[in-house]
Design a protein around this motif. Structure first.
Motif, PDB file in Angstrom:
ATOM      1  N   LEU A  74       0.840  -1.188   0.000  1.00  0.00           N
ATOM      2  CA  LEU A  74       0.000   0.000   0.000  1.00  0.00           C
ATOM      3  C   LEU A  74       0.882   1.248   0.000  1.00  0.00           C
ATOM      4  O   LEU A  74       1.881   1.320   0.718  1.00  0.00           O
ATOM      5  N   ASN A  75       0.501   2.211  -0.805  1.00  0.00           N
ATOM      6  CA  ASN A  75       1.229   3.471  -0.851  1.00  0.00           C
ATOM      7  C   ASN A  75       0.698   4.424   0.208  1.00  0.00           C
ATOM      8  O   ASN A  75      -0.265   4.112   0.925  1.00  0.00           O
ATOM      9  N   ASP A  76       1.300   5.589   0.291  1.00  0.00           N
ATOM     10  CA  ASP A  76       0.834   6.601   1.234  1.00  0.00           C
ATOM     11  C   ASP A  76      -0.320   7.418   0.649  1.00  0.00           C
ATOM     12  O   ASP A  76      -1.124   7.987   1.380  1.00  0.00           O
ATOM     13  N   VAL A  77      -0.371   7.479  -0.687  1.00  0.00           N
ATOM     14  CA  VAL A  77      -1.402   8.258  -1.377  1.00  0.00           C
ATOM     15  C   VAL A  77      -2.144   7.343  -2.338  1.00  0.00           C
ATOM     16  O   VAL A  77      -1.533   6.510  -3.016  1.00  0.00           O
ATOM     17  N   PHE A  78      -3.467   7.487  -2.396  1.00  0.00           N
ATOM     18  CA  PHE A  78      -4.293   6.607  -3.219  1.00  0.00           C
ATOM     19  C   PHE A  78      -5.113   7.444  -4.196  1.00  0.00           C
ATOM     20  O   PHE A  78      -5.730   8.437  -3.816  1.00  0.00           O
ATOM     21  N   GLU A  79      -5.120   6.995  -5.446  1.00  0.00           N
ATOM     22  CA  GLU A  79      -5.911   7.684  -6.465  1.00  0.00           C
ATOM     23  C   GLU A  79      -7.391   7.350  -6.294  1.00  0.00           C
ATOM     24  O   GLU A  79      -7.751   6.208  -6.042  1.00  0.00           O
ATOM     25  N   MET A  80      -8.230   8.362  -6.458  1.00  0.00           N
ATOM     26  CA  MET A  80      -9.670   8.154  -6.360  1.00  0.00           C
ATOM     27  C   MET A  80     -10.171   7.457  -7.625  1.00  0.00           C
ATOM     28  O   MET A  80      -9.955   7.936  -8.737  1.00  0.00           O
ATOM     29  N   PRO A  81     -10.825   6.308  -7.489  1.00  0.00           N
ATOM     30  CA  PRO A  81     -11.349   5.607  -8.666  1.00  0.00           C
ATOM     31  C   PRO A  81     -12.625   6.269  -9.185  1.00  0.00           C
ATOM     32  O   PRO A  81     -13.141   7.224  -8.586  1.00  0.00           O
ATOM     33  N   HIS A  82     -13.140   5.749 -10.290  1.00  0.00           N
ATOM     34  CA  HIS A  82     -14.415   6.235 -10.838  1.00  0.00           C
ATOM     35  C   HIS A  82     -15.545   5.612 -10.029  1.00  0.00           C
ATOM     36  O   HIS A  82     -15.909   4.455 -10.231  1.00  0.00           O
ATOM     37  N   ILE A  83     -16.103   6.393  -9.092  1.00  0.00           N
ATOM     38  CA  ILE A  83     -17.128   5.827  -8.213  1.00  0.00           C
ATOM     39  C   ILE A  83     -18.443   6.589  -8.296  1.00  0.00           C
ATOM     40  O   ILE A  83     -18.488   7.789  -8.548  1.00  0.00           O
ATOM     41  N   ILE A  84     -19.507   5.817  -8.064  1.00  0.00           N
ATOM     42  CA  ILE A  84     -20.859   6.354  -7.899  1.00  0.00           C
ATOM     43  C   ILE A  84     -21.074   6.585  -6.411  1.00  0.00           C
ATOM     44  O   ILE A  84     -20.673   5.773  -5.579  1.00  0.00           O
ATOM     45  N   GLY A  85     -21.736   7.683  -6.044  1.00  0.00           N
ATOM     46  CA  GLY A  85     -21.982   7.947  -4.633  1.00  0.00           C
ATOM     47  C   GLY A  85     -20.705   8.324  -3.916  1.00  0.00           C
ATOM     48  O   GLY A  85     -19.806   8.934  -4.480  1.00  0.00           O
ATOM     49  N   GLY A  86     -20.618   7.924  -2.636  1.00  0.00           N
ATOM     50  CA  GLY A  86     -19.444   8.283  -1.842  1.00  0.00           C
ATOM     51  C   GLY A  86     -19.623   9.628  -1.168  1.00  0.00           C
ATOM     52  O   GLY A  86     -20.540  10.392  -1.471  1.00  0.00           O
ATOM     53  N   ASN A  87     -18.725   9.927  -0.219  1.00  0.00           N
ATOM     54  CA  ASN A  87     -18.830  11.194   0.503  1.00  0.00           C
ATOM     55  C   ASN A  87     -18.032  12.292  -0.194  1.00  0.00           C
ATOM     56  O   ASN A  87     -17.591  12.132  -1.327  1.00  0.00           O
ATOM     57  N   ARG A  88     -17.826  13.395   0.518  1.00  0.00           N
ATOM     58  CA  ARG A  88     -17.165  14.541  -0.108  1.00  0.00           C
ATOM     59  C   ARG A  88     -15.727  14.244  -0.514  1.00  0.00           C
ATOM     60  O   ARG A  88     -15.138  14.976  -1.312  1.00  0.00           O
ATOM     61  N   LEU A  89     -15.141  13.178   0.047  1.00  0.00           N
ATOM     62  CA  LEU A  89     -13.771  12.804  -0.324  1.00  0.00           C
ATOM     63  C   LEU A  89     -13.664  12.450  -1.809  1.00  0.00           C
ATOM     64  O   LEU A  89     -12.592  12.543  -2.401  1.00  0.00           O
ATOM     65  N   LYS A  90     -14.787  12.035  -2.400  1.00  0.00           N
ATOM     66  CA  LYS A  90     -14.729  11.547  -3.781  1.00  0.00           C
ATOM     67  C   LYS A  90     -14.333  12.636  -4.772  1.00  0.00           C
ATOM     68  O   LYS A  90     -13.881  12.335  -5.878  1.00  0.00           O
ATOM     69  N   SER A  91     -14.478  13.904  -4.380  1.00  0.00           N
ATOM     70  CA  SER A  91     -14.097  14.997  -5.282  1.00  0.00           C
ATOM     71  C   SER A  91     -12.586  15.221  -5.309  1.00  0.00           C
ATOM     72  O   SER A  91     -12.074  15.966  -6.145  1.00  0.00           O
TER      73      SER A  91
END
Length: 297
Positions: A241-258
């Motif tokens: 696991l890295n320290d930073v993770f790319e946001m995938p293409h997701i439906i829904g989710g909280n404000r983190l998804k932006s």
């Protein structure tokens, strides 16, 4: 009726789609968990898939910022799905009428998914699987009724992660005036309801494991390995696991998804934003789950 039965028979002989499902209450860290799991070798995260047909009907945006029908990932899924406007409306209505929290008990007592519901999910997960090279699709919808209904579909192999979090962290998250805030008393009622049925399902289903949000954040590497070995039947000692993770293409989710990327970060703000007397009160009101999950006062 005869055609539907043939579909059931046919689906039994096809390779099942592997679904990893996150269940539990909202604001329990599932967006972060799903994003981290997406970075591993065999899991692709699709977000809160129960919202897909609503997103499609309302032309809502993916986490990437594009409308779903124009998104690099979801546009291909939608093309493959090939649903009419009438089907979108029917599938959305069926989900709203069958997955809600008020139906959990009746599903546990034997209520069956409708043919339209089954068709909507089979077609959707088939389309998603056609556009990922990973073996497992992660659905972070959290709805317990949805988990139980998906388990009824012969063409799907569904395994679950029941995510729990200290109620005070959940209350603090819902207190923020963003994305469907809730008052503490409403949050407590919701927390008790979802965790009662979540724990029940975890006891009943051998393919559901429990994961504490706080434990995962403290040691994401070991818990990711545990998920792989326990649910995916893979001895994945090579999980990195890295320290930073790319946001995938997701439906829904909280404000983190932006966010384009996210980091693993402990969220213990409730310890300072909630007064000590209220911390004690909230703990006592949810005492069975606080003790069961070994949260400290």
């Amino acid at each position: 009726m005869y055609t539907i039965n043939l579909q059931y028979i046919k689906s039994a002989f096809l390779k099942k789609k592997n679904i990893l499902y996150l269940l539990g209450s909202g604001r329990s860290g599932t967006t972060l968990l799903a994003t981290i799991l997406n970075s591993t070798n065999d899991i692709t995260t699709s977000g809160e898939v129960h919202q897909f047909y609503t997103y499609l009907q309302n032309k809502s945006t993916c986490s990437c910022g594009d409308v779903v029908c124009e998104c690099d990932f979801w546009s291909d899924v939608i093309t493959d799905l090939n649903v009419s406007e009438d089907e979108i409306h029917t599938f959305q209505k069926k989900q709203n009428n069958e997955e809600g929290h008020r139906y959990i008990l009746s599903i546990l007592l034997g209520r069956k998914a409708s043919a339209d519901y089954i068709a909507s999910q089979e077609r959707l997960f088939t389309a998603i699987s056609n556009h990922t090279n990973k073996n497992w699709i992660l659905d972070s919808s959290k709805y317990i009724g949805r988990f139980l209904l998906l388990n009824q579909i012969p063409s799907l192999k569904v395994k679950g992660i029941y995510v729990v979090r200290d109620v005070r962290g959940v209350i603090n998250s819902f207190n923020k005036q963003v994305q469907t805030p809730k008052k503490p008393i409403n949050t407590i009622f919701y927390y008790l309801l979802t965790n009662f049925f979540g724990q029940l399902v975890c006891w009943i289903h051998k393919d559901v494991i429990k994961l504490k949000y706080e434990d995962f954040i403290d040691n994401p590497h070991d818990h990711t390995q545990y998920i792989y070995s326990k649910l995916l039947d893979q001895n994945n000692d090579d999980v990195t696991l890295n320290d930073v993770f790319e946001m995938p293409h997701i439906i829904g989710g909280n404000r983190l998804k932006s966010s384009k990327t996210i980091k693993i970060k402990k969220d213990t703000a409730w310890k300072t934003t909630i007064s000590r007397p209220k911390q004690i009160l909230y703990y006592l009101l949810c005492l069975p789950f606080m003790l069961l999950n070994r949260y400290k006062l």
